[in-house]
Scaffold this motif. Structure first.
Motif, PDB file in Angstrom:
ATOM      1  N   THR A  29       0.839  -1.201   0.000  1.00 50.37           N
ATOM      2  CA  THR A  29       0.000   0.000   0.000  1.00 50.37           C
ATOM      3  C   THR A  29       0.872   1.250   0.000  1.00 50.37           C
ATOM      4  N   TRP A  64       2.825   9.382   7.167  1.00 50.58           N
ATOM      5  CA  TRP A  64       2.477   8.069   6.631  1.00 50.58           C
ATOM      6  C   TRP A  64       3.441   6.975   7.076  1.00 50.58           C
ATOM      7  N   TYR A  68       1.773   3.911   8.781  1.00 52.60           N
ATOM      8  CA  TYR A  68       1.897   2.576   8.194  1.00 52.60           C
ATOM      9  C   TYR A  68       2.549   1.600   9.179  1.00 52.60           C
ATOM     10  N   GLN A 102     -10.012  -1.686   3.881  1.00 54.26           N
ATOM     11  CA  GLN A 102      -9.525  -0.322   4.095  1.00 54.26           C
ATOM     12  C   GLN A 102      -8.119  -0.155   3.506  1.00 54.26           C
ATOM     13  N   ASN A 106      -7.122   2.552   0.762  1.00 55.46           N
ATOM     14  CA  ASN A 106      -5.954   3.401   1.002  1.00 55.46           C
ATOM     15  C   ASN A 106      -5.063   3.401  -0.242  1.00 55.46           C
ATOM     16  N   TRP A 109      -6.764   5.392  -3.229  1.00 53.05           N
ATOM     17  CA  TRP A 109      -6.954   6.845  -3.192  1.00 53.05           C
ATOM     18  C   TRP A 109      -5.844   7.596  -3.926  1.00 53.05           C
ATOM     19  N   VAL A 126     -11.665   8.527  -0.389  1.00 54.71           N
ATOM     20  CA  VAL A 126     -11.148   8.800   0.954  1.00 54.71           C
ATOM     21  C   VAL A 126     -12.273   8.809   1.983  1.00 54.71           C
ATOM     22  N   LEU A 129     -12.845   5.264   2.663  1.00 51.78           N
ATOM     23  CA  LEU A 129     -11.716   4.805   3.478  1.00 51.78           C
ATOM     24  C   LEU A 129     -11.944   5.163   4.942  1.00 51.78           C
ATOM     25  N   VAL A 133     -12.055   2.495   7.951  1.00 49.43           N
ATOM     26  CA  VAL A 133     -11.102   2.511   9.066  1.00 49.43           C
ATOM     27  C   VAL A 133     -11.866   2.522  10.388  1.00 49.43           C
ATOM     28  N   TYR A 154      -4.640   6.846  12.702  1.00 44.29           N
ATOM     29  CA  TYR A 154      -4.878   6.639  11.270  1.00 44.29           C
ATOM     30  C   TYR A 154      -6.253   7.192  10.898  1.00 44.29           C
ATOM     31  N   VAL A 158      -6.938  10.209   8.317  1.00 44.56           N
ATOM     32  CA  VAL A 158      -7.807  10.023   7.151  1.00 44.56           C
ATOM     33  C   VAL A 158      -8.982  11.007   7.227  1.00 44.56           C
TER      34      VAL A 158
END
Length: 172
Positions: A29, A64, A68, A102, A106, A109, A126, A129, A133, A154, A158
């Motif tokens: 991702t 990010w 992540y 999700q 991600n 997007w 988004v 998303l 999430v 997260y 988002v």
């Protein structure tokens, strides 16, 4: 009166297989996102009108990277809670499916927004998303509260990205 739900612990996957299963989809991702943005940041994205609350470009890769990492740890923890039998196993599979959906949203997007320059479609992705999430957090809570909490920043990011995408759409 509510009966307590017993969720048997014990992962059928080895620790290393779980680690790979958590890291690989999250890393994929991240790679998709990075590849879709790199060429667009200095060109197309730089030319867009953006709201005053748009962070500097360097904030995004830092945020990010942290997110992540937290997402991969949350997935690793969730994978370690798979019930071997019983009705809670269906709930666990639903939590895992939501987690993977999700991640797909991600990954989708960035190419939609940056590569296709589809700001409106990006807003739809988004927003979906964000819903996924939040649903992932709710479903994961039953199996591992730490995993669910790891996803809260997260969700906040988002949510911010949704607001930013909407503002960019309105201004362009």
């Amino acid at each position: 009166m509510t009966a307590a739900i017993h969720v048997p612990q014990g992962a059928p996957l080895s620790r290393w297989l779980r680690l790979a299963a958590a890291i690989l989809p999250v890393a994929a991702t991240a790679v998709v996102g990075s590849m879709a943005t790199q060429a667009e940041i200095p060109g197309w994205y730089a030319g867009l009108n953006k709201p005053v609350f748009n962070p500097p470009n360097w904030v995004f890769p830092v945020a990010w990277t942290i997110l992540y990492t937290m997402i991969a740890i949350a997935l690793w923890r969730l994978l370690g809670t798979m019930p071997r039998t019983g009705p809670s196993r269906t709930g666990w599979w639903l939590a895992l499916a939501a987690f993977l959906v999700q991640l797909v949203l991600n990954a989708a997007w960035t190419p939609v927004f940056f590569t296709a320059h589809a700001i409106g479609a990006g807003l739809i992705v988004v927003a979906m998303l964000l819903v996924m999430v939040l649903w992932t957090i709710r479903l994961s809570w039953r199996f591992d509260r730490i995993a669910a909490w790891l996803l809260v920043p997260y969700a906040a990011w988002v949510g911010f990205a949704t607001l930013l995408n909407a503002a960019i759409l309105r201004m362009n």
